[in-house]
Design an enzyme around this catalytic site. Structure first.
Site, PDB file in Angstrom:
ATOM      1  N   ASP A  36       0.857  -1.310  -0.115  1.00  0.00           N
ATOM      2  CA  ASP A  36       0.110  -0.087  -0.089  1.00  0.00           C
ATOM      3  C   ASP A  36       1.052   1.255   0.040  1.00  0.00           C
ATOM      4  O   ASP A  36       2.155   1.123   0.228  1.00  0.00           O
ATOM      5  CB  ASP A  36      -0.970   0.133   1.515  1.00  0.00           C
ATOM      6  N   LYS A  58      -3.547   3.815  -2.676  1.00  0.00           N
ATOM      7  CA  LYS A  58      -4.784   4.596  -2.722  1.00  0.00           C
ATOM      8  C   LYS A  58      -4.508   5.954  -2.141  1.00  0.00           C
ATOM      9  O   LYS A  58      -4.228   6.090  -1.010  1.00  0.00           O
ATOM     10  CB  LYS A  58      -5.955   3.881  -2.234  1.00  0.00           C
ATOM     11  N   MET A 173      -7.491   9.521   9.067  1.00  0.00           N
ATOM     12  CA  MET A 173      -7.906  10.109   7.929  1.00  0.00           C
ATOM     13  C   MET A 173      -8.797  11.281   8.034  1.00  0.00           C
ATOM     14  O   MET A 173      -9.855  11.476   7.327  1.00  0.00           O
ATOM     15  CB  MET A 173      -8.572   8.960   7.099  1.00  0.00           C
TER      16      MET A 173
END
Length: 258
Positions: A36, A58, A173
């Site tokens: 990732d 991502k 996030m």
């Protein structure tokens, strides 16, 4: 299928030295490393020279491989008899979609193991000198996803319970949603003077920390130019940073050079 297997491995919060011993063993023996965006790429140096490295990172709104393709990659390679390490930042079961991938692997009869990692919600505050629990300040600790908004139909959080029922709250996030987070906590009963720390690139040499309260932190973050990846830590434990800060952050290094 003969010998195919998937290891869902947590790579830790950023500092490569915080990778677990077993996680490193998985990297070394794998034919394929699917990693990732927030994985420290230094960890890939421990893979075999002939191992295939597949980037699955991502960004918000920008996916190198959508989740369905990642699932297909794991299944296809395992059915070819390959050993795959699915390398995820932090812990695979803490906002890492590891549970979804394990479910898909189980449905397809693919052998797999879960290799836990050090999650950012604990490690990053620790590197900023903030213990998420403390005998005198915090007996409860909650990890929350921070990117949902009611107007987007994504906010499923029980803000009343968060504001009133947890001493320390860590939002993953959440930096892009900071204004909404602060307003919801105040609206649901959290004192506007509650301390907040926003920590960018935690546990790495790029780490930076900004501290304020629920009314001031947004402007301070903007002034400092803090963006993702960052976590938001809310609670009185943030005050302890003044006494037990130990990690030399990037701006500290600049100051020491002048």
């Amino acid at each position: 299928m003969s010998g195919g297997k998937v290891y869902l491995v947590g790579a830790g919060p950023g500092d490569a030295r915080l990778m677990t011993v077993y996680g490193m063993e998985c990297i070394r023996k794998s034919d394929v490393i699917a990693y990732d965006r927030l994985v420290n790429i230094e960890l890939l140096d421990y893979a075999r020279e002939d191992a295939e490295r597949v980037y699955c990172g991502k960004l918000p709104g920008k996916h190198a491989l959508i989740q369905e393709k990642i699932n297909s990659l794991l299944i296809e390679q395992a059915k070819k008899g390959k050993v795959i390490t699915r390398l995820k930042g932090g812990d695979p079961f803490v906002f890492g979609r590891g549970g979804e991938e394990a479910d898909i692997l189980a449905q397809n009869g693919i052998p797999y193991e879960i290799v836990p990692g050090v999650t950012s919600g604990i490690a990053v505050p620790a590197y900023a000198g903030i213990p998420v629990t403390h005998r005198n300040h915090a007996s409860s600790f909650t990890i929350v996803t921070g990117h949902g908004r009611k107007e987007k139909g994504q906010d499923h959080l029980n803000w009343d319970a968060l504001a009133k029922g947890s001493d320390t709250i860590v939002f993953y996030m959440g930096v892009g949603n900071l204004s909404y987070i602060c307003s919801q906590l105040i609206k649901n009963g959290k004192s506007q003077h509650t301390s907040v720390a926003v920590i960018q690139w935690g546990t790495t040499e790029r780490q930076r920390t900004v501290v304020g309260d629920l009314t001031s932190i947004e402007e301070k973050v903007k002034a400092a130019g803090i963006t993702h990846p960052a976590i938001v830590c809310v609670g009185e434990v943030v005050h302890l940073r003044e006494k037990i800060k130990w990690f030399q952050e990037s701006e500290d290094r600049v100051l020491n050079l002048t």
